[in-house]
Scaffold this active site. Structure first.
Site, short mmCIF file in Angstrom:
data_model
loop_
_atom_site.label_atom_id
_atom_site.label_comp_id
_atom_site.label_asym_id
_atom_site.label_seq_id
_atom_site.Cartn_x
_atom_site.Cartn_y
_atom_site.Cartn_z
N GLN A 138 -9.28 5.97 -18.93
CA GLN A 138 -9.91 5.76 -17.48
C GLN A 138 -9.63 6.86 -16.53
O GLN A 138 -8.48 6.87 -16.39
CB GLN A 138 -9.81 4.43 -17.09
CG GLN A 138 -10.72 4.18 -15.54
CD GLN A 138 -10.21 4.34 -14.25
OE1 GLN A 138 -9.16 3.69 -13.94
NE2 GLN A 138 -10.44 5.28 -13.55
N ASP A 248 -15.24 11.63 -9.69
CA ASP A 248 -13.96 11.96 -9.59
C ASP A 248 -13.79 13.53 -9.60
O ASP A 248 -14.63 14.43 -10.30
CB ASP A 248 -13.23 11.80 -11.19
CG ASP A 248 -11.82 12.12 -10.97
OD1 ASP A 248 -11.24 12.59 -10.41
OD2 ASP A 248 -10.93 11.29 -11.84
N GLY A 274 -15.67 6.72 -8.32
CA GLY A 274 -14.78 7.99 -8.28
C GLY A 274 -13.41 7.77 -9.03
O GLY A 274 -13.75 7.03 -10.26
N HIS A 275 -12.39 8.24 -8.59
CA HIS A 275 -11.16 8.23 -9.26
C HIS A 275 -10.62 6.76 -9.77
O HIS A 275 -10.26 6.73 -11.06
CB HIS A 275 -10.29 9.16 -8.55
CG HIS A 275 -8.70 9.71 -9.32
ND1 HIS A 275 -8.94 10.30 -10.63
CD2 HIS A 275 -7.45 9.39 -9.16
CE1 HIS A 275 -7.49 10.69 -10.74
NE2 HIS A 275 -6.65 10.12 -10.01
N PHE A 276 -10.43 6.16 -8.75
CA PHE A 276 -10.11 4.83 -8.95
C PHE A 276 -11.14 3.91 -9.38
O PHE A 276 -11.36 3.08 -8.52
CB PHE A 276 -9.02 4.33 -7.71
CG PHE A 276 -7.81 5.01 -7.44
CD1 PHE A 276 -6.64 4.56 -8.25
CD2 PHE A 276 -7.49 6.25 -6.78
CE1 PHE A 276 -5.54 5.00 -7.73
CE2 PHE A 276 -6.47 6.78 -6.93
CZ PHE A 276 -5.25 6.18 -7.34
#
Length: 298
Positions: A138, A248, A274-276
């Site tokens: 991920q 991201d 996004g990233h998280f």
């Protein structure tokens, strides 16, 4: 008179234990779900920057009754306590996590690779391929095409680069930490603030920014290792699930698709976040992980 009341069906979160274990002088904090089966499949959760095992708290709640989810904090992160003379490199983080798995007697597990978890996890895989049952990726990059222009510029910094230290330290501020959580999400209101606030609390502890500065300078060692990680994937072809937030700013979508060059049978899912990604897409990602793990031979 007996009154019949229909009990609503609710999903009961898993129980989890929170412990420390000593690994060569490093007091490693970890979270571990307590599944209903003693032989439940193991998923080793490897966190990213600037977070720690708490980033997986809701995933543990969701899946921990059926699977044994184990999430350590690396040295320099979360609740883990390292000696003052600890050398902060990705190789040393992998040393500690390797020792952690051995202290817990983990001989076979799937790995969840997120952000910094990819360089830690792939180092473990190269050292002990026989232990890796499967890989969940991920936003954990292993390809040059998975680096944004900003990430390329950041990873090129050296202590000799003009203003390098101030550039890196700017990433350790509350505004930057919050932006890593909310950036690229379709609805920032779905991102709980306690994640980035807790991350910042740990970043602000004595010595933590210097530890992160050292890891930032060492990140280029991961780029040099990409070919070895890719060769491991081609050789071993582990069952692979890829879930990726396409917003991201560090690791864009091409990094997700690049995995298919080495494990073409991998399962790929892209999400508008996004990233998280677990922060706002957990209801989508958790069932994918459950179905994936159920297909992995124990």
């Amino acid at each position: 008179m007996t009154v019949s009341v229909d009990t609503p069906r609710i999903s009961i979160p898993a129980r989890a234990a929170h412990r420390f274990v000593d690994v060569d002088g490093v007091e490693v904090f970890y979270r571990e779900s307590l599944p209903e089966r003693p032989d439940a499949p193991v998923l080793l959760l490897l966190h990213g920057f600037p977070s720690a095992s708490h980033q997986f708290r809701r995933l543990i709640d969701s899946l921990g009754r059926r699977y044994r989810l184990i999430a350590p904090d690396y040295p320099g992160f979360g609740h883990t306590r390292a000696p003052e003379d600890f050398t902060y490199t990705f190789e040393r983080l992998a040393d500690v996590v390797e020792g952690f798995t051995e202290r817990l007697g983990l001989t076979r597990y799937a790995m969840y690779l997120f952000d910094f978890g990819a360089p830690v996890g792939f180092r473990l895989a190269l050292r002990h391929p026989e232990r890796v049952a499967a890989v969940v990726v991920q936003n954990g990059n292993a390809y040059l095409e998975g680096l944004s222009d900003a990430a390329r510029a950041f990873t090129a910094l050296t202590p000799e680069s003009p203003s390098a230290e101030s550039t890196i330290l700017d990433l350790f501020t509350l505004a930057a930490t919050r932006a890593q959580y909310e950036g690229g999400t379709a609805d920032p209101a779905l991102v709980a603030p306690e994640g980035w606030l807790l991350d910042q609390h740990f970043l602000d502890l004595p010595g933590r920014k210097q530890a992160q500065l050292a890891l930032a300078y060492d990140y280029k060692s991961n780029l040099a290792a990409y070919p070895a990680w890719q060769a491991w994937l081609r050789r071993h072809r582990p069952p692979t699930l890829i879930t990726w937030g396409t917003g991201d700013p560090f690791f864009p979508e091409p990094g997700a698709r690049a995995y298919l060059n080495d494990v073409p049978e991998a399962e790929l899912h892209l999400f508008r976040t996004g990233h998280f990604a677990l922060e706002d897409r957990l209801p989508d990602i958790a069932p994918l992980i459950a179905r994936f793990l159920d297909r992995i031979p124990t």
